[in-house]
Design a protein around this motif. Structure first.
Motif, PDB file in Angstrom:
ATOM      1  N   GLY A  29     -43.530 -34.253  42.542  1.00  0.00           N
ATOM      2  CA  GLY A  29     -44.547 -33.262  42.239  1.00  0.00           C
ATOM      3  C   GLY A  29     -45.834 -33.462  43.018  1.00  0.00           C
ATOM      4  N   ILE A  30     -46.470 -32.365  43.361  1.00  0.00           N
ATOM      5  CA  ILE A  30     -47.797 -32.378  43.989  1.00  0.00           C
ATOM      6  C   ILE A  30     -48.642 -31.307  43.319  1.00  0.00           C
ATOM      7  CG2 ILE A  30     -49.151 -32.007  46.086  1.00  0.00           C
ATOM      8  CD1 ILE A  30     -46.771 -32.905  47.722  1.00  0.00           C
ATOM      9  N   VAL A  31     -49.807 -31.694  42.850  1.00  0.00           N
ATOM     10  CA  VAL A  31     -50.767 -30.740  42.303  1.00  0.00           C
ATOM     11  C   VAL A  31     -51.904 -30.616  43.307  1.00  0.00           C
ATOM     12  CG1 VAL A  31     -52.390 -30.253  40.437  1.00  0.00           C
ATOM     13  CG2 VAL A  31     -50.169 -31.286  39.923  1.00  0.00           C
ATOM     14  N   PRO A  82     -52.776 -31.354  31.819  1.00  0.00           N
ATOM     15  CA  PRO A  82     -51.927 -31.797  30.704  1.00  0.00           C
ATOM     16  C   PRO A  82     -51.632 -33.288  30.788  1.00  0.00           C
ATOM     17  CG  PRO A  82     -51.052 -29.800  31.722  1.00  0.00           C
ATOM     18  CD  PRO A  82     -52.139 -30.298  32.622  1.00  0.00           C
ATOM     19  N   ILE A  83     -51.285 -33.866  29.646  1.00  0.00           N
ATOM     20  CA  ILE A  83     -50.980 -35.286  29.564  1.00  0.00           C
ATOM     21  C   ILE A  83     -49.553 -35.552  30.051  1.00  0.00           C
ATOM     22  CG2 ILE A  83     -50.784 -37.263  28.004  1.00  0.00           C
ATOM     23  CD1 ILE A  83     -53.627 -36.255  28.499  1.00  0.00           C
ATOM     24  N   HIS A 122     -40.632 -26.163  46.533  1.00  0.00           N
ATOM     25  CA  HIS A 122     -40.667 -25.113  45.521  1.00  0.00           C
ATOM     26  C   HIS A 122     -42.087 -25.016  44.991  1.00  0.00           C
ATOM     27  CE1 HIS A 122     -39.684 -22.687  42.007  1.00  0.00           C
ATOM     28  NE2 HIS A 122     -40.303 -23.565  41.246  1.00  0.00           N
ATOM     29  N   PHE A 123     -42.648 -23.806  44.998  1.00  0.00           N
ATOM     30  CA  PHE A 123     -43.980 -23.593  44.442  1.00  0.00           C
ATOM     31  C   PHE A 123     -43.860 -23.187  42.983  1.00  0.00           C
ATOM     32  CE2 PHE A 123     -45.305 -23.315  48.872  1.00  0.00           C
ATOM     33  CZ  PHE A 123     -46.519 -23.993  48.826  1.00  0.00           C
ATOM     34  N   ALA A 124     -44.381 -24.029  42.112  1.00  0.00           N
ATOM     35  CA  ALA A 124     -44.356 -23.751  40.679  1.00  0.00           C
ATOM     36  C   ALA A 124     -45.391 -22.679  40.351  1.00  0.00           C
ATOM     37  CB  ALA A 124     -44.645 -25.018  39.886  1.00  0.00           C
ATOM     38  N   THR A 125     -45.049 -21.808  39.423  1.00  0.00           N
ATOM     39  CA  THR A 125     -45.991 -20.766  39.011  1.00  0.00           C
ATOM     40  C   THR A 125     -46.946 -21.263  37.930  1.00  0.00           C
ATOM     41  OG1 THR A 125     -44.367 -19.954  37.408  1.00  0.00           O
ATOM     42  CG2 THR A 125     -44.388 -18.921  39.588  1.00  0.00           C
ATOM     43  N   ASP A 126     -46.604 -22.403  37.332  1.00  0.00           N
ATOM     44  CA  ASP A 126     -47.444 -22.986  36.299  1.00  0.00           C
ATOM     45  C   ASP A 126     -47.339 -24.503  36.384  1.00  0.00           C
ATOM     46  OD1 ASP A 126     -48.934 -22.123  33.576  1.00  0.00           O
ATOM     47  OD2 ASP A 126     -47.854 -24.000  33.270  1.00  0.00           O
ATOM     48  N   ILE A 127     -48.425 -25.194  36.102  1.00  0.00           N
ATOM     49  CA  ILE A 127     -48.417 -26.649  36.216  1.00  0.00           C
ATOM     50  C   ILE A 127     -47.426 -27.287  35.241  1.00  0.00           C
ATOM     51  CG2 ILE A 127     -50.284 -27.057  34.562  1.00  0.00           C
ATOM     52  CD1 ILE A 127     -51.256 -29.274  36.500  1.00  0.00           C
ATOM     53  N   SER A 128     -47.121 -26.598  34.141  1.00  0.00           N
ATOM     54  CA  SER A 128     -46.164 -27.145  33.178  1.00  0.00           C
ATOM     55  C   SER A 128     -44.791 -27.341  33.802  1.00  0.00           C
ATOM     56  CB  SER A 128     -46.057 -26.226  31.959  1.00  0.00           C
ATOM     57  OG  SER A 128     -45.569 -24.949  32.325  1.00  0.00           O
ATOM     58  N   TYR A 143     -47.755 -27.367  42.707  1.00  0.00           N
ATOM     59  CA  TYR A 143     -48.543 -26.397  41.957  1.00  0.00           C
ATOM     60  C   TYR A 143     -49.904 -26.262  42.616  1.00  0.00           C
ATOM     61  CZ  TYR A 143     -51.411 -24.071  38.519  1.00  0.00           C
ATOM     62  OH  TYR A 143     -52.274 -23.175  37.924  1.00  0.00           O
ATOM     63  N   GLU A 144     -50.239 -25.049  43.016  1.00  0.00           N
ATOM     64  CA  GLU A 144     -51.543 -24.732  43.588  1.00  0.00           C
ATOM     65  C   GLU A 144     -52.015 -23.446  42.929  1.00  0.00           C
ATOM     66  OE1 GLU A 144     -54.883 -24.058  44.914  1.00  0.00           O
ATOM     67  OE2 GLU A 144     -54.033 -25.892  45.784  1.00  0.00           O
ATOM     68  N   GLU A 145     -53.124 -23.527  42.200  1.00  0.00           N
ATOM     69  CA  GLU A 145     -53.562 -22.375  41.423  1.00  0.00           C
ATOM     70  C   GLU A 145     -54.102 -21.239  42.278  1.00  0.00           C
ATOM     71  OE1 GLU A 145     -56.529 -23.611  38.702  1.00  0.00           O
ATOM     72  OE2 GLU A 145     -58.016 -24.131  40.243  1.00  0.00           O
ATOM     73  N   ASN A 146     -54.524 -21.549  43.502  1.00  0.00           N
ATOM     74  CA  ASN A 146     -55.046 -20.517  44.396  1.00  0.00           C
ATOM     75  C   ASN A 146     -53.916 -19.994  45.285  1.00  0.00           C
ATOM     76  OD1 ASN A 146     -56.336 -18.907  46.255  1.00  0.00           O
ATOM     77  ND2 ASN A 146     -57.933 -20.400  46.756  1.00  0.00           N
ATOM     78  N   PRO A 147     -53.437 -18.773  45.067  1.00  0.00           N
ATOM     79  CA  PRO A 147     -52.303 -18.245  45.835  1.00  0.00           C
ATOM     80  C   PRO A 147     -52.526 -18.261  47.346  1.00  0.00           C
ATOM     81  CG  PRO A 147     -52.767 -16.835  43.956  1.00  0.00           C
ATOM     82  CD  PRO A 147     -53.904 -17.822  44.048  1.00  0.00           C
TER      83      PRO A 147
END
Length: 232
Positions: A6-8, A88-89, A60-66, A31-35
């Motif tokens: 994973g990479i945030v 999130p924890i 794969h780009f996740a649509t949500d950090i979860s 996961y990157e919140e800025n499209p």
């Protein structure tokens, strides 16, 4: 999906890490919140050591950090340390790697989290040998060993240091450039170059500052200024 790393965050560091992981033959979930920053071309542009090979690995780009939290045993937080406060924890079987370039910032952020026992503090230098500094004075022995093996598997070069020694070294290598950028010297050199008024040494300094300008965002500069060894 359990085999994803994973990479945030998919800025300069996140894209380099993604490319490095893919090049080593593993799959990445980002996961990157800025499209606008979900640009696959950044991987090719910001490779650490070599072009991405056709290894069968994927991104794969996740649509949500979860989604990252659910599927990745190791997660790289390629973001400023203070932004991890609202994340999130982690589960007890996960390891999170904080990548703020100022380890003191990562340390302070990590101490505030309920999952601090799952966190590792690191700084990827993005240099030609792929050096990654790891804080030896934070994190469990088991997780540090797992993180070392992980970095080696993706063909980076981990090296232990203390939080203080790391930040002291980074201050010595970054303080001068920060000063030249913040005091307007960089802009003065640009104008002098247009007028052909720079010496060869001045041209070299300008070249270095131009490169820094490309990779140091305002957020990066704000983060670097939190280094306790840099006088503001």
């Amino acid at each position: 999906m359990k085999d994803f790393i994973g990479i945030v965050g998919f800025g300069e560091l996140g894209s380099r890490l993604a490319g490095q992981i893919i090049s080593s033959g593993q799959a990445v979930m980002v996961y990157e919140e800025n499209p606008s920053r979900r640009n696959l071309n950044q991987i090719e542009k910001n490779m650490l050591k070599r072009p991405v090979k056709a290894t069968g690995a994927k991104i794969h780009f996740a649509t949500d950090i979860s989604e990252v939290l659910e599927n990745c045993p190791i997660i790289h937080f390629a973001i400023s340390a203070h932004t991890t406060e609202s994340l999130p924890i982690l589960r007890e079987d996960q390891i999170g790697i904080l990548h703020d370039s100022v380890m003191t910032s990562s340390l302070n952020a990590a101490k505030q989290r309920a999952d601090k026992s799952q966190l590792i503090i690191a700084h990827c230098l993005m240099n030609s040998v792929g050096r990654v500094f790891m804080a030896q004075d934070f994190g469990t022995k088991t997780n540090l060993e797992i993180a070392v093996q992980h970095f080696q598997k993706i063909e980076l070069e981990p090296k232990f240091t203390t939080v203080d020694d790391h930040d002291n070294l980074m201050a010595k290598s970054q303080a001068l450039a920060l000063s030249l950028v913040r005091t307007g010297v960089h802009e003065d050199l640009k104008q002098a170059a247009i007028a052909n008024d720079l010496t060869p040494s001045g041209e070299q300094i300008l070249h270095s500052l131009n490169h820094i300008e490309m990779i140091w965002t305002p957020e990066t500069i704000a983060s670097l200024l939190k280094n306790p060894y840099i006088e503001n």
